[in-house]
Scaffold this motif. Sequence first.
Motif, PDB file in Angstrom:
ATOM      1  N   GLY A  37       0.858  -1.246   0.026  1.00 47.92           N
ATOM      2  CA  GLY A  37       0.120  -0.047   0.150  1.00 47.92           C
ATOM      3  C   GLY A  37       0.765   1.399   0.257  1.00 47.92           C
ATOM      4  O   GLY A  37       1.957   1.062   0.067  1.00 47.92           O
ATOM      5  N   LEU A  38       0.241   2.298  -0.046  1.00 53.05           N
ATOM      6  CA  LEU A  38       0.748   3.689  -0.078  1.00 53.05           C
ATOM      7  C   LEU A  38       1.820   3.780   1.071  1.00 53.05           C
ATOM      8  O   LEU A  38       1.448   3.739   2.327  1.00 53.05           O
ATOM      9  CB  LEU A  38      -0.207   4.832   0.075  1.00 53.05           C
ATOM     10  CG  LEU A  38       0.366   6.341   0.247  1.00 53.05           C
ATOM     11  CD1 LEU A  38       1.153   6.535  -0.966  1.00 53.05           C
ATOM     12  CD2 LEU A  38      -0.615   7.276   0.413  1.00 53.05           C
ATOM     13  N   GLY A  39       3.257   4.104   0.690  1.00 49.06           N
ATOM     14  CA  GLY A  39       4.036   4.382   1.766  1.00 49.06           C
ATOM     15  C   GLY A  39       4.541   3.025   2.323  1.00 49.06           C
ATOM     16  O   GLY A  39       5.550   3.143   3.319  1.00 49.06           O
ATOM     17  N   CYS A  40       4.077   1.761   2.119  1.00 47.34           N
ATOM     18  CA  CYS A  40       4.375   0.741   2.832  1.00 47.34           C
ATOM     19  C   CYS A  40       5.631   0.063   2.266  1.00 47.34           C
ATOM     20  O   CYS A  40       5.972   0.426   1.131  1.00 47.34           O
ATOM     21  CB  CYS A  40       3.236  -0.341   2.808  1.00 47.34           C
ATOM     22  SG  CYS A  40       1.733   0.123   3.623  1.00 47.34           S
ATOM     23  N   ALA A  41       6.243  -0.997   3.050  1.00 47.79           N
ATOM     24  CA  ALA A  41       7.335  -1.686   2.384  1.00 47.79           C
ATOM     25  C   ALA A  41       7.232  -2.952   2.554  1.00 47.79           C
ATOM     26  O   ALA A  41       6.469  -3.409   3.242  1.00 47.79           O
ATOM     27  CB  ALA A  41       8.516  -1.173   2.897  1.00 47.79           C
ATOM     28  N   SER A  42       8.125  -3.981   1.832  1.00 42.84           N
ATOM     29  CA  SER A  42       8.210  -5.265   1.767  1.00 42.84           C
ATOM     30  C   SER A  42       8.341  -5.727   3.256  1.00 42.84           C
ATOM     31  O   SER A  42       7.542  -6.983   3.704  1.00 42.84           O
ATOM     32  CB  SER A  42       9.243  -5.837   1.075  1.00 42.84           C
ATOM     33  OG  SER A  42      10.704  -5.421   1.379  1.00 42.84           O
ATOM     34  N   TRP A  43       8.978  -5.142   4.098  1.00 43.53           N
ATOM     35  CA  TRP A  43       8.948  -5.779   5.592  1.00 43.53           C
ATOM     36  C   TRP A  43       7.753  -5.631   6.436  1.00 43.53           C
ATOM     37  O   TRP A  43       7.888  -6.154   7.458  1.00 43.53           O
ATOM     38  CB  TRP A  43      10.268  -5.057   6.221  1.00 43.53           C
ATOM     39  CG  TRP A  43      10.445  -3.570   6.506  1.00 43.53           C
ATOM     40  CD1 TRP A  43       9.259  -2.819   7.256  1.00 43.53           C
ATOM     41  CD2 TRP A  43      10.960  -2.581   5.624  1.00 43.53           C
ATOM     42  NE1 TRP A  43       9.583  -1.441   6.932  1.00 43.53           N
ATOM     43  CE2 TRP A  43      10.557  -1.423   6.095  1.00 43.53           C
ATOM     44  CE3 TRP A  43      11.978  -2.825   4.742  1.00 43.53           C
ATOM     45  CZ2 TRP A  43      11.129  -0.107   5.640  1.00 43.53           C
ATOM     46  CZ3 TRP A  43      12.553  -1.699   4.182  1.00 43.53           C
ATOM     47  CH2 TRP A  43      11.995  -0.315   4.609  1.00 43.53           C
ATOM     48  N   MET A  44       6.713  -4.988   6.022  1.00 43.02           N
ATOM     49  CA  MET A  44       5.518  -4.871   6.639  1.00 43.02           C
ATOM     50  C   MET A  44       4.478  -5.849   6.434  1.00 43.02           C
ATOM     51  O   MET A  44       3.481  -6.241   6.790  1.00 43.02           O
ATOM     52  CB  MET A  44       4.878  -3.344   6.476  1.00 43.02           C
ATOM     53  CG  MET A  44       5.450  -2.096   6.891  1.00 43.02           C
ATOM     54  SD  MET A  44       4.709  -0.755   6.242  1.00 43.02           S
ATOM     55  CE  MET A  44       3.162  -0.763   7.201  1.00 43.02           C
ATOM     56  N   GLY A 165       8.886   6.659   6.590  1.00 41.91           N
ATOM     57  CA  GLY A 165      10.226   7.527   6.596  1.00 41.91           C
ATOM     58  C   GLY A 165      11.095   7.332   5.363  1.00 41.91           C
ATOM     59  O   GLY A 165      11.641   8.287   4.944  1.00 41.91           O
ATOM     60  N   ARG A 166      11.122   6.186   5.111  1.00 34.85           N
ATOM     61  CA  ARG A 166      11.981   6.127   3.785  1.00 34.85           C
ATOM     62  C   ARG A 166      11.255   6.505   2.430  1.00 34.85           C
ATOM     63  O   ARG A 166      11.788   7.379   1.446  1.00 34.85           O
ATOM     64  CB  ARG A 166      11.961   4.472   3.260  1.00 34.85           C
ATOM     65  CG  ARG A 166      12.326   3.922   2.098  1.00 34.85           C
ATOM     66  CD  ARG A 166      13.907   4.275   1.776  1.00 34.85           C
ATOM     67  NE  ARG A 166      14.127   3.849   0.689  1.00 34.85           N
ATOM     68  CZ  ARG A 166      14.145   4.475  -0.679  1.00 34.85           C
ATOM     69  NH1 ARG A 166      13.945   5.770  -0.430  1.00 34.85           N
ATOM     70  NH2 ARG A 166      14.506   3.995  -1.865  1.00 34.85           N
ATOM     71  N   VAL A 167       9.769   6.667   2.179  1.00 34.83           N
ATOM     72  CA  VAL A 167       9.020   7.112   1.248  1.00 34.83           C
ATOM     73  C   VAL A 167       9.294   8.887   1.253  1.00 34.83           C
ATOM     74  O   VAL A 167       9.346   9.542   0.358  1.00 34.83           O
ATOM     75  CB  VAL A 167       7.654   6.739   1.275  1.00 34.83           C
ATOM     76  CG1 VAL A 167       6.934   7.530  -0.108  1.00 34.83           C
ATOM     77  CG2 VAL A 167       7.547   5.378   1.027  1.00 34.83           C
ATOM     78  N   MET A 172       4.731  10.918  -0.643  1.00 39.35           N
ATOM     79  CA  MET A 172       3.441  10.274  -0.103  1.00 39.35           C
ATOM     80  C   MET A 172       2.183  11.148  -0.435  1.00 39.35           C
ATOM     81  O   MET A 172       1.271  10.669  -0.781  1.00 39.35           O
ATOM     82  CB  MET A 172       3.465   9.934   1.415  1.00 39.35           C
ATOM     83  CG  MET A 172       4.376   8.699   1.840  1.00 39.35           C
ATOM     84  SD  MET A 172       4.016   8.199   3.448  1.00 39.35           S
ATOM     85  CE  MET A 172       2.259   7.668   3.501  1.00 39.35           C
ATOM     86  N   LEU A 173       2.386  12.354  -0.120  1.00 39.47           N
ATOM     87  CA  LEU A 173       1.332  13.381  -0.286  1.00 39.47           C
ATOM     88  C   LEU A 173       0.993  13.294  -1.902  1.00 39.47           C
ATOM     89  O   LEU A 173      -0.009  13.513  -2.163  1.00 39.47           O
ATOM     90  CB  LEU A 173       1.782  14.789   0.193  1.00 39.47           C
ATOM     91  CG  LEU A 173       1.667  14.817   1.714  1.00 39.47           C
ATOM     92  CD1 LEU A 173       2.220  16.178   1.918  1.00 39.47           C
ATOM     93  CD2 LEU A 173       0.309  14.715   2.327  1.00 39.47           C
ATOM     94  N   SER A 174       1.975  13.281  -2.676  1.00 39.49           N
ATOM     95  CA  SER A 174       1.687  13.318  -4.071  1.00 39.49           C
ATOM     96  C   SER A 174       0.867  12.252  -4.708  1.00 39.49           C
ATOM     97  O   SER A 174       0.020  12.450  -5.425  1.00 39.49           O
ATOM     98  CB  SER A 174       3.042  13.415  -4.811  1.00 39.49           C
ATOM     99  OG  SER A 174       2.896  13.309  -6.356  1.00 39.49           O
TER     100      SER A 174
END
Length: 273
Positions: A37-44, A165-167, A172-174
């Motif tokens: 999802g938006l802003g999410c990463a593989s480790w989630m 924080g990485r994104v 994210m807002l865009s």
Amino acid sequence: MSGRTAPAGQPHYTTVRGLRTHAWVRGEGPPLVIVPGLGCASWMYVRLARELSLKRRVYVYDPPGHGASEGAPGYPRTIRDLTDHLAAWLEASGLRCAPLLGHSLGGEVIFDLAARYPHCTTALIAAAPTGIPENPNVPAQLFRLARDLPRERLGLLIPGLRAYGRVGPVRMLSLAADQRRHNTGPLLRRVRVPTLLIDGDRDPVIRAWTVREIRREIPEAVVRVVPGGTHAVTDTFPKTIAASALEFLQWVEGPDTAPIGHFEQLNCGNLPE
């Protein structure tokens, strides 16, 4: 499913459009790609990938600028950017025609991909998907996410903050703002692959009527409701989501596929997590 130990994961890097793109890979068997999802990463998505990898070779893809994947200044800026990169990554990774499991904005991305790149996938699983007809403005999205946070597993907080924080706030807002411009209405009607929509009944971000409207637009869609499911239902109920996804894919890929109504009638009780 929990009686066996899934093989440990390993990083997989592919250069796509000049960007080093990461996916976390674990398990053996037919491929399945998780789109965050938006802003999410593989480790989630470790908990979900662990369950799915008992039966499939799971690729947890990091979009450009997310997780361990490279981004570029001003890129990705739109959902279309995310879709185009995912399509190119699937081709470059030899995963053309792989089924896709998208969470939240990842669900909207895989709808877009199935409509514009129909050769790239054979089945979709969308958990708590965003998309037409519900595209709230950014403040409304942030308010709904704030309502959802206390309902999520505490162990997801630190990995989630690390991913956001990485994104970074600008990207994210865009991407969040582009949801109001990304008109998936006509695109949904062009999705012609079997589609499973997963809805958590305690999700304040994606309302149940939204999932029902998406289902009406996609001819080959069925819905599963997860009792107690929050927006991060892939993390709070990984065994339940994995069981539904694997059952759905077994139905899709079976030699004698029953009518789609048959799958809807199968049991969807939550498993002990």
